[in-house]
Design a protein around this motif. Structure first.
Motif, PDB file in Angstrom:
ATOM      1  N   VAL A  75       0.861  -1.182   0.000  1.00 27.65           N
ATOM      2  CA  VAL A  75       0.000   0.000   0.000  1.00 27.65           C
ATOM      3  C   VAL A  75       0.899   1.234   0.000  1.00 27.65           C
ATOM      4  CG1 VAL A  75      -1.740   1.285   1.296  1.00 27.65           C
ATOM      5  CG2 VAL A  75      -1.839  -1.216   1.200  1.00 27.65           C
ATOM      6  N   THR A  76       0.719   2.077  -1.008  1.00 30.85           N
ATOM      7  CA  THR A  76       1.504   3.303  -1.131  1.00 30.85           C
ATOM      8  C   THR A  76       0.571   4.497  -1.092  1.00 30.85           C
ATOM      9  OG1 THR A  76       3.102   2.153  -2.547  1.00 30.85           O
ATOM     10  CG2 THR A  76       3.165   4.562  -2.564  1.00 30.85           C
ATOM     11  N   VAL A  77       0.824   5.427  -0.172  1.00 27.02           N
ATOM     12  CA  VAL A  77       0.048   6.658  -0.090  1.00 27.02           C
ATOM     13  C   VAL A  77       0.784   7.718  -0.894  1.00 27.02           C
ATOM     14  CG1 VAL A  77      -0.977   8.369   1.443  1.00 27.02           C
ATOM     15  CG2 VAL A  77      -0.661   6.036   2.237  1.00 27.02           C
ATOM     16  N   ARG A  78       0.034   8.460  -1.703  1.00 28.81           N
ATOM     17  CA  ARG A  78       0.615   9.530  -2.515  1.00 28.81           C
ATOM     18  C   ARG A  78      -0.097  10.842  -2.211  1.00 28.81           C
ATOM     19  NH1 ARG A  78       3.921   7.316  -6.307  1.00 28.81           N
ATOM     20  NH2 ARG A  78       3.661   5.071  -6.641  1.00 28.81           N
ATOM     21  N   ASP A  79       0.664  11.932  -2.212  1.00 25.25           N
ATOM     22  CA  ASP A  79       0.063  13.242  -1.977  1.00 25.25           C
ATOM     23  C   ASP A  79      -0.636  13.733  -3.244  1.00 25.25           C
ATOM     24  OD1 ASP A  79       2.028  14.337  -3.690  1.00 25.25           O
ATOM     25  OD2 ASP A  79       3.208  15.156  -2.039  1.00 25.25           O
ATOM     26  N   GLU A  80      -1.127  14.960  -3.210  1.00 21.89           N
ATOM     27  CA  GLU A  80      -1.895  15.488  -4.348  1.00 21.89           C
ATOM     28  C   GLU A  80      -1.072  15.602  -5.626  1.00 21.89           C
ATOM     29  OE1 GLU A  80      -1.511  19.791  -2.361  1.00 21.89           O
ATOM     30  OE2 GLU A  80      -1.625  17.820  -1.427  1.00 21.89           O
ATOM     31  N   TYR A  81       0.249  15.534  -5.526  1.00 17.63           N
ATOM     32  CA  TYR A  81       1.118  15.613  -6.699  1.00 17.63           C
ATOM     33  C   TYR A  81       1.576  14.237  -7.170  1.00 17.63           C
ATOM     34  CZ  TYR A  81       1.182  20.396  -5.053  1.00 17.63           C
ATOM     35  OH  TYR A  81       0.797  21.636  -4.614  1.00 17.63           O
ATOM     36  N   GLY A  82       1.162  13.184  -6.472  1.00 18.39           N
ATOM     37  CA  GLY A  82       1.557  11.832  -6.836  1.00 18.39           C
ATOM     38  C   GLY A  82       2.847  11.372  -6.191  1.00 18.39           C
ATOM     39  N   THR A  83       3.409  12.186  -5.311  1.00 17.50           N
ATOM     40  CA  THR A  83       4.648  11.838  -4.624  1.00 17.50           C
ATOM     41  C   THR A  83       4.345  10.915  -3.448  1.00 17.50           C
ATOM     42  OG1 THR A  83       5.532  14.009  -5.210  1.00 17.50           O
ATOM     43  CG2 THR A  83       6.668  12.807  -3.459  1.00 17.50           C
ATOM     44  N   PRO A  84       5.073   9.785  -3.345  1.00 17.81           N
ATOM     45  CA  PRO A  84       4.833   8.883  -2.207  1.00 17.81           C
ATOM     46  C   PRO A  84       5.086   9.576  -0.867  1.00 17.81           C
ATOM     47  CG  PRO A  84       6.153   7.789  -3.878  1.00 17.81           C
ATOM     48  CD  PRO A  84       6.081   9.243  -4.267  1.00 17.81           C
ATOM     49  N   ILE A  85       4.229   9.285   0.104  1.00 21.75           N
ATOM     50  CA  ILE A  85       4.408   9.766   1.479  1.00 21.75           C
ATOM     51  C   ILE A  85       4.996   8.591   2.250  1.00 21.75           C
ATOM     52  CG2 ILE A  85       3.244  10.590   3.558  1.00 21.75           C
ATOM     53  CD1 ILE A  85       1.072  11.753   1.720  1.00 21.75           C
ATOM     54  N   GLY A  86       6.275   8.652   2.527  1.00 21.07           N
ATOM     55  CA  GLY A  86       6.936   7.527   3.190  1.00 21.07           C
ATOM     56  C   GLY A  86       7.065   6.354   2.238  1.00 21.07           C
ATOM     57  N   SER A  87       7.312   5.181   2.804  1.00 18.91           N
ATOM     58  CA  SER A  87       7.473   3.980   1.991  1.00 18.91           C
ATOM     59  C   SER A  87       6.180   3.169   1.998  1.00 18.91           C
ATOM     60  CB  SER A  87       8.635   3.142   2.529  1.00 18.91           C
ATOM     61  OG  SER A  87       8.391   2.799   3.874  1.00 18.91           O
ATOM     62  N   SER A  88       6.101   2.211   1.089  1.00 25.86           N
ATOM     63  CA  SER A  88       4.938   1.321   1.030  1.00 25.86           C
ATOM     64  C   SER A  88       4.867   0.476   2.295  1.00 25.86           C
ATOM     65  CB  SER A  88       5.039   0.397  -0.186  1.00 25.86           C
ATOM     66  OG  SER A  88       4.996   1.129  -1.373  1.00 25.86           O
ATOM     67  N   VAL A  89       3.657   0.128   2.677  1.00 28.26           N
ATOM     68  CA  VAL A  89       3.429  -0.756   3.818  1.00 28.26           C
ATOM     69  C   VAL A  89       2.861  -2.066   3.270  1.00 28.26           C
ATOM     70  CG1 VAL A  89       2.123  -1.075   5.951  1.00 28.26           C
ATOM     71  CG2 VAL A  89       3.063   1.168   5.390  1.00 28.26           C
ATOM     72  N   GLN A  90       3.382  -3.188   3.759  1.00 24.29           N
ATOM     73  CA  GLN A  90       2.953  -4.517   3.309  1.00 24.29           C
ATOM     74  C   GLN A  90       1.885  -5.084   4.246  1.00 24.29           C
ATOM     75  OE1 GLN A  90       4.517  -6.307   0.598  1.00 24.29           O
ATOM     76  NE2 GLN A  90       5.474  -4.349   0.141  1.00 24.29           N
TER      77      GLN A  90
END
Length: 176
Positions: A75-90
């Motif tokens: 699971v990858t969270v991205r901000d309004e610009y598409g930039t990942p917030i932190g790393s993916s969580v499994q």
């Protein structure tokens, strides 16, 4: 699970003792066919992420394994610009497991964004996963109304099928 076609929906709500139904807080979801679930190597996106102080909302998301096989998702969270917030969580899901993550609990960084998105990718296993999101007005620091809205996962383009013909015409069609 059914071996025939069904039309399903659910409403999850909270009704404190002594309140009328008109005063409850709830959320409605339509049923998503298990054939829409993503499998190994596929990604689905959830929209509408606002979480934390910028707008005093909290965003929850859920993962549901639908095939009876285990699966791991990133699971990858991205901000309004598409930039990942932190790393993916499994997340490892067992057969038919349903899991909800409230306000990104357990993420290694604080998720505080608005107008973001969430990408869910099946990274291992034979399982198939449906995902959903909920946006709820209020945070622990600023409780708000608890009004909510549900977000369905994006579906693979092939499910849409597209327009195959217009009035019997096929191929490249120009409409003027």
């Amino acid at each position: 699970r059914s071996d025939t076609s069904v039309f399903a929906s659910s409403r999850t709500y909270s009704q404190p003792a002594g309140t009328d139904l008109k005063d409850v807080v709830g959320l409605f979801f339509t049923g998503i066919p298990s054939s829409f679930a993503i499998s190994l190597g596929e990604t689905s996106t959830l929209q509408g992420i606002s979480n934390g102080p910028p707008e005093s909302y909290r965003y929850n998301f859920g993962l549901v394994e639908t095939s009876g096989q285990a699966a791991t998702v990133a699971v990858t969270v991205r901000d309004e610009y598409g930039t990942p917030i932190g790393s993916s969580v499994q997340y490892s899901l067992g057969a038919y497991e349903a899991r909800q993550v409230n306000a990104f609990a357990g993420f290694p960084v604080t998720v505080s964004t608005r107008n973001g998105r969430l990408d869910v990718t099946v990274t291992s296993g034979l399982g198939k996963v449906i995902t959903y999101g909920t946006l709820v007005a209020g945070t622990p620091e600023n409780p708000g109304s608890n009004d909510s809205i549900g977000f369905e996962m994006s579906f693979r383009n092939l499910l849409a099928g597209g327009v195959q013909s217009v009035n019997g015409l096929t191929g490249a069609i120009r409409i003027q």
